[in-house]
Design a protein around this motif. Structure first.
Motif, PDB file in Angstrom:
ATOM      1  N   UNK A   1       0.836  -1.207   0.000  1.00 59.23           N
ATOM      2  CA  UNK A   1       0.000   0.000   0.000  1.00 59.23           C
ATOM      3  C   UNK A   1       0.870   1.256   0.000  1.00 59.23           C
ATOM      4  N   UNK A   2       0.380   2.294  -0.628  1.00 57.60           N
ATOM      5  CA  UNK A   2       1.116   3.553  -0.718  1.00 57.60           C
ATOM      6  C   UNK A   2       0.992   4.329   0.590  1.00 57.60           C
ATOM      7  N   UNK A   3       2.101   4.726   1.200  1.00 59.90           N
ATOM      8  CA  UNK A   3       2.031   5.486   2.450  1.00 59.90           C
ATOM      9  C   UNK A   3       1.416   6.857   2.229  1.00 59.90           C
TER      10      UNK A   3
ATOM     11  N   UNK B   1       2.413  -1.583   7.472  1.00 57.71           N
ATOM     12  CA  UNK B   1       1.947  -1.802   6.104  1.00 57.71           C
ATOM     13  C   UNK B   1       1.965  -3.289   5.746  1.00 57.71           C
ATOM     14  N   UNK B   2       2.972  -4.013   6.227  1.00 57.48           N
ATOM     15  CA  UNK B   2       3.039  -5.450   5.970  1.00 57.48           C
ATOM     16  C   UNK B   2       1.879  -6.167   6.653  1.00 57.48           C
ATOM     17  N   UNK B   3       1.538  -5.729   7.874  1.00 51.15           N
ATOM     18  CA  UNK B   3       0.402  -6.328   8.589  1.00 51.15           C
ATOM     19  C   UNK B   3      -0.907  -6.051   7.859  1.00 51.15           C
ATOM     20  N   UNK B   4      -1.061  -4.819   7.357  1.00 53.32           N
ATOM     21  CA  UNK B   4      -2.274  -4.484   6.617  1.00 53.32           C
ATOM     22  C   UNK B   4      -2.376  -5.315   5.343  1.00 53.32           C
TER      23      UNK B   4
ATOM     24  N   UNK C   1     -11.318  -0.619   4.590  1.00 55.70           N
ATOM     25  CA  UNK C   1     -10.698   0.704   4.422  1.00 55.70           C
ATOM     26  C   UNK C   1     -10.765   1.511   5.717  1.00 55.70           C
ATOM     27  N   UNK C   2     -11.906   1.438   6.425  1.00 53.94           N
ATOM     28  CA  UNK C   2     -12.056   2.193   7.670  1.00 53.94           C
ATOM     29  C   UNK C   2     -11.080   1.693   8.735  1.00 53.94           C
TER      30      UNK C   2
ATOM     31  N   UNK D   1      -5.921   2.083  11.809  1.00 49.66           N
ATOM     32  CA  UNK D   1      -4.632   1.504  12.187  1.00 49.66           C
ATOM     33  C   UNK D   1      -3.496   2.483  11.904  1.00 49.66           C
ATOM     34  N   UNK D   2      -3.539   3.138  10.740  1.00 52.13           N
ATOM     35  CA  UNK D   2      -2.510   4.113  10.396  1.00 52.13           C
ATOM     36  C   UNK D   2      -2.581   5.313  11.330  1.00 52.13           C
TER      37      UNK D   2
END
Length: 209
Positions: A1-3, A37-40, A47-48, A53-54
């Protein structure tokens, strides 16, 4: 995913005064985000949930202090009152963006105080912050229950037969509400074309006293 943009260290270097104390800390922040990001990617949450999480990880990183001019009006062991100038933002938009009252307060105190209330970016005036959580809860309750009196001084163009002289005061005993199209502006209720569109609290007549 893009930060998110504020995590893009390559295309958006961090301001030198807001960098973590050492490259090791900076790598730890970036490493923690990469692990998130790896966990996601592995768990594939909605999405919510992903946004939350972020957000939670971002909030776990301490806001850096920043040296600058700060006008302290009052300070004791529990609270501090400062004069916020017009144009100053209360909080940083992201963890590594500075130039706000909170960044200055962290540098001045050596720790992050508790915000009790805020002023809009264009508004100057007294801002009160708490140094201890119990005091913050007590004062938050006082603000919530309208037990705190606040006075605003504003500049306005006034149309009247006789112009005001320097030093004259004009009392405008009219309720205000949000501007219909500009969220950061306020307008007098009677100046709006359609008062019926206002929320009930804004339709109250001005006080009789």
């Amino acid at each position: 995913p893009t930060p998110p943009p504020h995590w893009d260290y390559a295309s958006r270097p961090l301001p030198p005064q807001l960098l973590p104390d050492s490259p090791l800390e900076l790598r730890a922040v970036k490493s923690g985000y990469d692990a998130l990001m790896a966990r996601i990617e592995r768990e594939k949450p909605s999405a919510d949930v992903r946004r939350q999480m972020i957000r939670n990880y971002s909030r776990s990183i301490p806001i850096p202090g920043e040296a600058g001019e700060l006008e302290v009006l009052f300070e004791d062991e529990e609270i501090i009152a400062i004069n916020k100038p017009s144009g100053a933002r209360m909080h940083p938009v992201h963890r590594f963006e500075g130039g706000t009252i909170l960044n200055l307060m962290i540098h001045y105190l050596g720790f992050q105080p508790f915000t009790i209330h805020r002023l809009d970016i264009d508004t100057s005036g007294v801002v009160l912050l708490a140094k201890k959580k119990p005091i913050c809860r007590f004062l938050n309750e006082a603000f919530r229950n309208r037990a705190v009196s606040k006075t605003y001084l504003l500049l306005a163009d006034v149309l009247r037969p006789a112009p005001l002289s320097p030093g004259d005061l004009l009392l405008a005993n009219i309720p205000i509400t949000r501007h219909p199209s500009v969220s950061v502006r306020r307008v007098a209720v009677r100046a709006l074309a359609d008062p019926a569109s206002l929320p009930p609290a804004a339709r109250l007549p001005p006080p009789s006293h």
